[in-house]
Write an enzyme that holds these catalytic residues in place. Structure first.
Site, PDB file in Angstrom:
ATOM      1  N   SER A 202       0.828  -1.211   0.000  1.00 46.83           N
ATOM      2  CA  SER A 202       0.000   0.000   0.000  1.00 46.83           C
ATOM      3  C   SER A 202       0.857   1.254   0.000  1.00 46.83           C
ATOM      4  CB  SER A 202      -0.905   0.038   1.231  1.00 46.83           C
ATOM      5  OG  SER A 202      -1.619   1.273   1.242  1.00 46.83           O
TER       6      SER A 202
ATOM      7  N   LYS B  38      -4.431  -6.815   3.515  1.00 49.11           N
ATOM      8  CA  LYS B  38      -4.379  -5.678   2.587  1.00 49.11           C
ATOM      9  C   LYS B  38      -5.788  -5.328   2.096  1.00 49.11           C
ATOM     10  CE  LYS B  38      -2.855  -2.537  -0.312  1.00 49.11           C
ATOM     11  NZ  LYS B  38      -3.558  -2.527  -1.538  1.00 49.11           N
TER      12      LYS B  38
ATOM     13  N   HIS C 133      -7.459  -3.507   4.838  1.00 52.19           N
ATOM     14  CA  HIS C 133      -6.836  -2.171   4.858  1.00 52.19           C
ATOM     15  C   HIS C 133      -7.537  -1.276   3.831  1.00 52.19           C
ATOM     16  CE1 HIS C 133      -4.194   0.679   2.794  1.00 52.19           C
ATOM     17  NE2 HIS C 133      -3.577   0.887   3.930  1.00 52.19           N
ATOM     18  N   ASN C 134      -7.720  -1.802   2.636  1.00 56.22           N
ATOM     19  CA  ASN C 134      -8.376  -0.998   1.599  1.00 56.22           C
ATOM     20  C   ASN C 134      -9.826  -0.707   1.947  1.00 56.22           C
ATOM     21  OD1 ASN C 134      -5.953  -1.401   0.294  1.00 56.22           O
ATOM     22  ND2 ASN C 134      -6.883  -1.774  -1.702  1.00 56.22           N
TER      23      ASN C 134
ATOM     24  N   GLU D 120      -9.839   2.015   4.248  1.00 56.24           N
ATOM     25  CA  GLU D 120      -9.536   3.228   3.463  1.00 56.24           C
ATOM     26  C   GLU D 120     -10.829   3.787   2.827  1.00 56.24           C
ATOM     27  OE1 GLU D 120      -6.184   2.569   0.788  1.00 56.24           O
ATOM     28  OE2 GLU D 120      -7.306   3.593  -0.788  1.00 56.24           O
TER      29      GLU D 120
END
Ligand code: ATR
Length: 484
Positions: free
Chosen positions: A133, A187, A190-191, A194
């Site tokens: 990222s 990940k 995480h996105n 986001e």
């Protein structure tokens, strides 16, 4: 030494923007880096534009590329997710030997990573799904890296990845997340976080703009101020930058010129789909994904915008709310909603880790997300402290620091949700996060009624609060209760 003799400890396949920036990052850190792209033009462009930045070994064929790697070979794939990734893995695997490591640095779906890891490990090759990222800039100057795969592969690969990652106080923003798909799963979430983070910032902007009537320039200044406090983060910082940008053609704020239909590449959607399967409510991320979908449905919006009844709307003035007070309240609502979204994201990671036996340590995530990645924020330090003092924390919302922060934000958060509703302004994440929070707080939920309804139409039975067992009411009979 000629290129024919020199070997590289690391290679990159796929030299579009992310791949070439990652290759340059390795070169900048003093590593010789082998580079290969399906069409040689991109390889040539990298060498002619940046070849003087370090030691590159350009290859025209995949065989030449593999031959230029020292053993165990380590090759990072940076091509499109899906079929392209499968094709490149196949080519590399055919040319590689036992113990070599293939790394997928793209945004692969974690179930694909689990499948690929199993296939390659049966061929005695290591496969590492690594979430990376930080966008283009991060890839070049220091991303946050979330590698999965075997501990053995990390022992060989980790130091190289750590050398190119961002660092906070000397600690790399890269650590072994867990086996097979753990890195890509983390990940993905995480996105998702986001998405929620961007949406709550969007909601705060929208309220300041259309409830408080502020200009983008004024709001930019508010975000800059917020960025000096608890909300200090990359996303708040770039929001302040974006809001002061003026369109060169029209002289208007750029934010007014950009079409209000948000795109998505799918990681947010994946996060929600996985959460549905795990039974974890990630309402903040879910609402953020749906908000993007709604914004992008231009046909529906053209038909409904200005057409649907609003009821009688109020203004801040009608409600006697001062702009300065409203700005403070919106800041608190943003902070509280953001905390809920992060807490839900961590819940999903914990559930995914338990489901797959990954043993992911939430402290690791709070550590490596502090820099390099898009959700980097001062806030992550607080989350790290929370897990440091209580590694088995049931929910981030129970951490003493965050409990106090929530208590401090509660009244303002409620006021913002009420005011936005009275003004007819959409706040999907502010509102749903508050309902989620109130649900968690509640000692009784309407689920009791739902259980009784399920028993009525489907004899699904219910439990009683006063004694153990499963019970059924004879709804179509004499309505007496029987033990099921
Ligand atoms: P970006 O959006 O930054 O352009 P991308 O579309 O995710 O990046 O990835 C494009 C990269 O995937 C390119 O390096 C592309 O190779 P070409 O330059 O030859 O097009 C690579 N790529 C796509 N499909 C591929 C395939 N089937 N085999 C090998 N590489 C492939």
């Amino acid at each position: 030494m000629s290129n024919a003799e020199k070997l590289a400890p690391i290679g990159v396949v796929g030299l579009a923007v992310m791949g070439s920036n990652l290759a340059r990052n390795f070169a900048h850190k003093g590593h010789t880096v082998a580079v290969y792209n399906r069409s040689y033009g991109k390889t040539e462009a990298l060498i002619s534009n940046h070849g003087d930045e370090g030691d590159f070994l350009p290859a025209e064929t995949i065989e030449e590329f593999v031959a230029s790697l020292e053993r165990p070979r380590r090759a990072i794939i940076m091509v499109q997710a899906g079929k392209a990734t499968d094709a490149v893995i196949e080519q590399l695997a055919d040319a590689m030997e036992e113990g070599d490591i293939i790394i997928d640095g793209g945004n692969a779906l974690y179930t694909d990573t689990i499948r690929r890891e199993a296939e390659l490990s049966s061929r005695n090759l290591h496969f590492v799904g690594a979430g990376i990222s930080g966008g283009e800039e991060g890839a070049l100057n220091g991303p946050a890296i979330m590698p999965g795969g075997s501990a053995e592969s990390y022992a060989s690969l980790g130091p190289l990845l750590e050398s190119i990652s961002a660092h906070v106080d000397g600690v790399p923003c890269c650590t072994h997340i867990g086996p097979d798909g753990a890195g890509h799963f983390v990940k993905m979430v995480h996105n998702g976080i986001e998405y929620a983070d961007m949406q709550v910032i969007g909601e705060a902007y929208h309220l300041l703009r259309y409830a408080a009537g502020m200009t983008p320039q004024e709001i930019s200044e508010v975000f800059s101020e917020w960025n000096a406090g608890d909300l200090d983060s990359y996303l708040v910082e770039i929001t302040a930058e974006v809001l002061k940008q003026v369109d060169a053609d029209t002289g208007k704020p750029l934010v007014d010129i950009v079409v209000d239909a948000a795109g998505q590449k799918g990681t947010g959607r994946w996060t929600v789909k996985a959460a549905l399967d795990l039974g974890i409510p990630v309402t903040g991320i879910g609402e953020a994904v749906f908000a993007r979908a709604l914004s992008g449905d231009r046909e529906m919006r053209a038909a409904t915008s200005g057409e649907l009844a609003s009821g009688s709307l109020r203004s801040l003035e009608d409600l006697g709310i001062k702009r300065e007070d409203f700005i403070d309240d919106v800041r608190a609502a943003l902070y509280a909603s953001k905390l809920v979204a992060y807490s839900q994201g961590f819940d999903e990671i914990k559930a995914g880790s338990a489901e797959h036996g990954w043993n992911v340590d939430p402290r690791d995530l709070a550590t490596i997300w502090r820099d390099g990645c898009i959700i980097r924020a001062k806030f992550l330090d607080r989350i790290r402290e929370a897990y440091d003092s209580s590694p088995e924390l049931t929910s981030l919302l129970l951490d003493p620091y965050f409990r106090a922060e929530m208590e401090h934000s509660m009244d303002a958060w409620r006021r913002v949700v009420v005011t936005a509703t009275q003004l007819g302004l959409p706040i999907p994440v502010f509102g749903s996060s508050l309902s989620y929070y109130d649900s968690l707080r509640s000692s009784r939920l309407p689920a009791a009624l739902i259980q009784a309804q399920r028993d009525y139409f489907g004899a699904h039975t219910y439990e009683r609060i006063d004694r153990p067992g499963s019970f059924h009411t004879l709804w179509s009979g004499d309505r007496s209760e029987v033990e099921a």
